[in-house]
Design a protein around this motif. Structure first.
Motif, PDB file in Angstrom:
ATOM      1  N   ASP A   1      -2.107   3.154   2.343  1.00 60.03           N
ATOM      2  CA  ASP A   1      -3.512   2.510   2.384  1.00 60.03           C
ATOM      3  C   ASP A   1      -3.950   2.405   3.956  1.00 60.03           C
ATOM      4  OD1 ASP A   1      -1.912   0.476   2.941  1.00 60.03           O
ATOM      5  OD2 ASP A   1      -3.336  -1.093   1.802  1.00 60.03           O
ATOM      6  N   CYS A   2      -3.060   2.683   4.996  1.00 58.22           N
ATOM      7  CA  CYS A   2      -3.676   2.771   6.319  1.00 58.22           C
ATOM      8  C   CYS A   2      -3.620   4.183   6.824  1.00 58.22           C
ATOM      9  CB  CYS A   2      -2.350   2.258   7.057  1.00 58.22           C
ATOM     10  SG  CYS A   2      -2.403   0.254   6.950  1.00 58.22           S
TER      11      CYS A   2
ATOM     12  N   LYS B   1       3.267   4.390  -1.339  1.00 62.15           N
ATOM     13  CA  LYS B   1       3.265   5.113  -2.513  1.00 62.15           C
ATOM     14  C   LYS B   1       4.682   6.060  -2.562  1.00 62.15           C
ATOM     15  CE  LYS B   1      -1.589   5.657  -2.964  1.00 62.15           C
ATOM     16  NZ  LYS B   1      -2.947   6.565  -2.898  1.00 62.15           N
TER      17      LYS B   1
ATOM     18  N   GLY C   1       0.964  -1.194   0.076  1.00 55.74           N
ATOM     19  CA  GLY C   1       0.232   0.123   0.043  1.00 55.74           C
ATOM     20  C   GLY C   1       1.040   1.387   0.151  1.00 55.74           C
TER      21      GLY C   1
END
Length: 233
Positions: A108-109, A9, A7
């Motif tokens: 994504d967290c 980036k 997740g």
């Protein structure tokens, strides 16, 4: 707390002036472009040489710290010819200056919530039970327009945090931003947990596309050569 790679980036910013030491303030005003198609990440950090000297009279080896170096970060991507981030990285390989880079580990967290932002001096963000601390990084998106003084998808730093409210500054511990118009639409705040973002300067180095057998997929290597210790926020 375990920190995860999935997740994450990676972003490229603009060309910067070479510096041996960088601080968070060096990244103010950067416009980030995500490099899509990230498959595997390389190591990011510093190595230090060890100096040794053997004393013949005592038979003891003495040690001292030597110079610090920054190994290249080898990342692999799936080739995406029209991706804005890959296009920007390839362009950066033809420039002699280093570039700014940002990695949001486990992006994504990120925590998200609907917020209201006052029109005031300073503007106050209301986000019930946000759990953020002063210095945390937060950004905003909206279905309409943000209050004047704030820009969508820009990193700000929490100041004057309380249980349900906070203000934001352009720099860590800086002056809270004033808002001069109410804005419109629904505003959403997003924040990566502290310690999950690395900011660094590095040279964008060219990389090769891999080969393989008939069933292999092509990958593209982007080697980033850091020039100083990264800044963690």
């Amino acid at each position: 707390m375990l920190q995860k790679v999935a997740g994450s980036k990676i972003y490229i910013g603009s060309a910067v002036t070479y510096k041996d030491t960088i601080t968070l303030a060096d990244f103010n005003g950067q416009a980030w472009t995500e490099i899509d198609g990230w498959l595997t990440t390389g190591d990011l950090g510093a190595d230090q040489e060890t100096i040794t000297q053997v004393l013949i009279n005592s038979g003891i080896t003495r040690y001292a710290k030597g110079t610090i170096s920054f190994p290249a970060m080898t990342n692999t991507f799936t080739p995406m010819k029209t991706d804005a981030g890959q296009v920007a990285y390839k362009a950066a390989t033809r420039v002699c200056q280093p570039f700014a880079f940002k990695i949001e580990w486990g992006a994504d967290c990120a925590i998200e919530g609907i917020v209201t932002i006052s029109n005031g001096t300073p503007g106050v963000v209301t986000w019930n039970g946000h759990g953020l601390a002063n210095g945390d990084v937060v950004s905003f998106t909206t279905t309409g327009t943000l209050p004047t003084g704030l820009t969508p998808s820009t990193d700000y730093y929490v100041v004057s945090a309380s249980t349900n409210t906070f203000s934001v500054a352009a720099t860590p511990g800086g002056t809270a931003i004033n808002t001069s118009a109410a804005g419109s639409g629904v505003h959403t705040a997003s924040a990566i947990p502290g310690g999950e973002t690395d900011l660094f300067y590095g040279f964008a180095l060219p990389g090769a596309k891999t080969g393989g057998d008939a069933s292999a997929t092509r990958t593209l290597t982007f080697n980033i050569q850091p020039i100083a210790r990264s800044v963690e926020v």
